[in-house]
Design an enzyme around this catalytic site. Structure first.
Site, PDB file in Angstrom:
ATOM      1  N   SER A   1      54.950  32.758 111.023  1.00 32.31           N
ATOM      2  CA  SER A   1      55.520  32.134 109.825  1.00 32.31           C
ATOM      3  C   SER A   1      54.617  31.007 109.338  1.00 32.31           C
ATOM      4  O   SER A   1      54.394  30.023 110.052  1.00 32.31           O
ATOM      5  CB  SER A   1      56.912  31.571 110.134  1.00 32.31           C
ATOM      6  OG  SER A   1      57.344  30.801 109.023  1.00 32.31           O
TER       7      SER A   1
ATOM      8  N   MET B   1      64.602  31.903 100.292  1.00 31.64           N
ATOM      9  CA  MET B   1      65.775  31.069 100.544  1.00 31.64           C
ATOM     10  C   MET B   1      66.031  30.321  99.244  1.00 31.64           C
ATOM     11  O   MET B   1      65.711  29.130  99.102  1.00 31.64           O
ATOM     12  CB  MET B   1      65.490  30.107 101.709  1.00 31.64           C
ATOM     13  CG  MET B   1      65.504  30.801 103.056  1.00 31.64           C
ATOM     14  SD  MET B   1      64.608  29.890 104.310  1.00 31.64           S
ATOM     15  CE  MET B   1      62.968  30.506 104.018  1.00 31.64           C
TER      16      MET B   1
ATOM     17  N   MET C   1      61.336  28.210  99.772  1.00 35.36           N
ATOM     18  CA  MET C   1      62.530  27.351  99.740  1.00 35.36           C
ATOM     19  C   MET C   1      62.600  26.626  98.401  1.00 35.36           C
ATOM     20  O   MET C   1      61.593  26.070  97.956  1.00 35.36           O
ATOM     21  CB  MET C   1      62.450  26.333 100.873  1.00 35.36           C
ATOM     22  CG  MET C   1      62.317  26.988 102.237  1.00 35.36           C
ATOM     23  SD  MET C   1      62.122  25.752 103.510  1.00 35.36           S
ATOM     24  CE  MET C   1      62.117  26.785 104.961  1.00 35.36           C
TER      25      MET C   1
ATOM     26  N   ASP D   1      57.895  31.732 103.893  1.00 37.19           N
ATOM     27  CA  ASP D   1      59.208  31.140 103.621  1.00 37.19           C
ATOM     28  C   ASP D   1      59.206  30.412 102.292  1.00 37.19           C
ATOM     29  O   ASP D   1      58.503  29.413 102.123  1.00 37.19           O
ATOM     30  CB  ASP D   1      59.554  30.142 104.734  1.00 37.19           C
ATOM     31  CG  ASP D   1      59.956  30.848 106.010  1.00 37.19           C
ATOM     32  OD1 ASP D   1      60.850  31.704 105.945  1.00 37.19           O
ATOM     33  OD2 ASP D   1      59.370  30.546 107.063  1.00 37.19           O
TER      34      ASP D   1
ATOM     35  N   ASP E   1      64.555  35.309 113.031  1.00 38.23           N
ATOM     36  CA  ASP E   1      63.766  34.232 112.427  1.00 38.23           C
ATOM     37  C   ASP E   1      64.383  32.891 112.799  1.00 38.23           C
ATOM     38  O   ASP E   1      65.521  32.603 112.420  1.00 38.23           O
ATOM     39  CB  ASP E   1      63.768  34.444 110.904  1.00 38.23           C
ATOM     40  CG  ASP E   1      62.934  33.426 110.147  1.00 38.23           C
ATOM     41  OD1 ASP E   1      62.235  32.612 110.779  1.00 38.23           O
ATOM     42  OD2 ASP E   1      62.983  33.456 108.898  1.00 38.23           O
TER      43      ASP E   1
ATOM     44  N   HIS F   1      54.797  36.026 107.610  1.00 36.21           N
ATOM     45  CA  HIS F   1      56.105  35.678 107.056  1.00 36.21           C
ATOM     46  C   HIS F   1      55.936  34.448 106.166  1.00 36.21           C
ATOM     47  O   HIS F   1      55.388  33.429 106.596  1.00 36.21           O
ATOM     48  CB  HIS F   1      57.059  35.392 108.215  1.00 36.21           C
ATOM     49  CG  HIS F   1      58.477  35.173 107.814  1.00 36.21           C
ATOM     50  ND1 HIS F   1      59.350  36.195 107.517  1.00 36.21           N
ATOM     51  CD2 HIS F   1      59.189  34.029 107.660  1.00 36.21           C
ATOM     52  CE1 HIS F   1      60.537  35.703 107.214  1.00 36.21           C
ATOM     53  NE2 HIS F   1      60.465  34.383 107.284  1.00 36.21           N
TER      54      HIS F   1
ATOM     55  N   HIS G   1      60.283  35.706 102.362  1.00 33.11           N
ATOM     56  CA  HIS G   1      61.681  35.354 102.630  1.00 33.11           C
ATOM     57  C   HIS G   1      62.153  34.330 101.598  1.00 33.11           C
ATOM     58  O   HIS G   1      61.767  33.162 101.662  1.00 33.11           O
ATOM     59  CB  HIS G   1      61.747  34.784 104.072  1.00 33.11           C
ATOM     60  CG  HIS G   1      63.095  34.326 104.495  1.00 33.11           C
ATOM     61  ND1 HIS G   1      63.295  33.590 105.645  1.00 33.11           N
ATOM     62  CD2 HIS G   1      64.325  34.508 103.949  1.00 33.11           C
ATOM     63  CE1 HIS G   1      64.588  33.336 105.778  1.00 33.11           C
ATOM     64  NE2 HIS G   1      65.221  33.864 104.763  1.00 33.11           N
TER      65      HIS G   1
ATOM     66  N   MET H   1      69.208  35.582 110.889  1.00 30.60           N
ATOM     67  CA  MET H   1      68.689  34.212 111.047  1.00 30.60           C
ATOM     68  C   MET H   1      69.211  33.637 112.362  1.00 30.60           C
ATOM     69  O   MET H   1      70.411  33.706 112.643  1.00 30.60           O
ATOM     70  CB  MET H   1      69.141  33.318 109.886  1.00 30.60           C
ATOM     71  CG  MET H   1      68.481  33.596 108.543  1.00 30.60           C
ATOM     72  SD  MET H   1      66.676  33.508 108.544  1.00 30.60           S
ATOM     73  CE  MET H   1      66.388  31.812 109.064  1.00 30.60           C
TER      74      MET H   1
HETATM   75  C1  DX5 Z   1      63.474  28.706 108.783  1.00 26.54           C
HETATM   76  C2  DX5 Z   1      62.416  29.698 108.355  1.00 26.54           C
HETATM   77  C3  DX5 Z   1      61.586  30.208 109.468  1.00 26.54           C
HETATM   78  C4  DX5 Z   1      60.765  29.181 110.169  1.00 26.54           C
HETATM   79  C5  DX5 Z   1      60.756  29.515 111.629  1.00 26.54           C
HETATM   80  O1  DX5 Z   1      64.030  28.166 107.655  1.00 26.54           O
HETATM   81  O2  DX5 Z   1      63.027  30.805 107.701  1.00 26.54           O
HETATM   82  O3  DX5 Z   1      60.773  31.319 109.085  1.00 26.54           O
HETATM   83  O4  DX5 Z   1      59.440  29.119 109.707  1.00 26.54           O
HETATM   84  O5  DX5 Z   1      60.091  28.504 112.295  1.00 26.54           O
HETATM   85  P1  DX5 Z   1      60.096  28.327 113.865  1.00 26.54           P
HETATM   86  O6  DX5 Z   1      59.519  29.582 114.455  1.00 26.54           O
HETATM   87  O7  DX5 Z   1      59.252  27.133 114.061  1.00 26.54           O
HETATM   88  O8  DX5 Z   1      61.529  28.147 114.281  1.00 26.54           O
HETATM   89 ZN    ZN Z   2      61.903  32.827 107.273  1.00 23.95          ZN
END
Ligand code: DX5
Ligand code: ZN
Length: 227
Positions: free
Chosen positions: A6, A66, A35, A33, A173, A31, A64, A135
């Protein structure tokens, strides 16, 4: 078994360098993320960054979202080079049309379920998705502790997949490390997102190989999957 580093755990001052590092680690997915500061209390990066990273590797871009309004972001991320776009089941009535829109853009479709959300909300969509993301932390930040109460959801997702003769991947994740990867694989997960546990290692290639080996060793034979 797929290990997906990620990028949220990368050095944001050297994102390109870290994306290349992930590509050279032996992982086949990255991956990403996204946000929006509304669906989750954090902001990461947008389509322009994804577009900039796209030519640097052949990694499968697992995007992903969010985000509260993914409908305005699907096309930009598709054009930026996403291979798969994951939306959240918490968006309710918006989910079905979003799935079709992602499909129409020619991208793979993922559906994510947050820790407090019942996995049964994903049930009506299972036939239409390529990946179900369970999640294992409340999304928004990297480096959080794995929530063990999410494990039965993985088992349920695997049981449904078997019963219904479907082939969606089961991704986890949040808080994935060499201990929790074993528990998730044993429960039936086959795709593992890991940020901190991989990017924090000097030798990311060795870390990916080790995680991969643990996942493979703990994944149950089909007959062992419990309902
Ligand atoms: C959380 C994200 C994850 C995050 C995981 O909001 O969706 O993808 O990067 O990070 P680690 O592996 O550090 O928990
Ligand atoms: Zn994620």
């Amino acid at each position: 078994m797929i290990i997906a580093p990620s990028l949220l755990a990368a050095d944001f001052g050297h994102l390109a360098k870290d994306a290349v590092r992930a590509a050279k680690s032996g992982a086949s997915w990255l991956h990403l993320d996204i946000m929006d500061g509304h669906f989750v209390p954090n902001i990461s990066f947008g389509p322009h960054v994804v577009k900039t990273l796209r030519p640097l590797s052949k990694l499968f871009f697992d995007v992903h979202l969010m985000c509260s309004k993914p409908e305005i972001l699907l096309e930009p991320f598709a054009q930026a080079g996403a291979d798969e776009i994951i939306i959240h089941v918490e968006l309710g009535d918006a989910v079905a049309p979003l799935i079709w829109k992602i499909r129409a853009l020619g991208k793979k479709v993922g559906l994510a379920v947050n820790p407090p959300t019942s996995i049964t909300l994903a049930l009506p969509h299972l036939e239409h998705i390529d990946l179900l993301l369970v999640m294992t932390v409340n999304p928004g930040f990297g480096g959080q502790t794995f929530i063990h109460e999410c494990l039965p959801k993985i088992q349920q997702a695997a049981a449904w997949r078997l019963e219904k003769h479907l082939d969606y991947r089961i991704e986890v994740d949040g808080g994935i490390n060499n201990q929790t990867v074993a528990e998730c694989a044993a429960a039936g997960a086959d795709t593992f997102v890991a940020g901190t546990a991989l990017f924090s290692r000097r030798n990311m290639k060795a870390a990916v190989a080790k995680m991969q080996k643990i996942a493979d060793a703990n994944y149950p034979a089909l007959a062992d999957l419990k309902v």
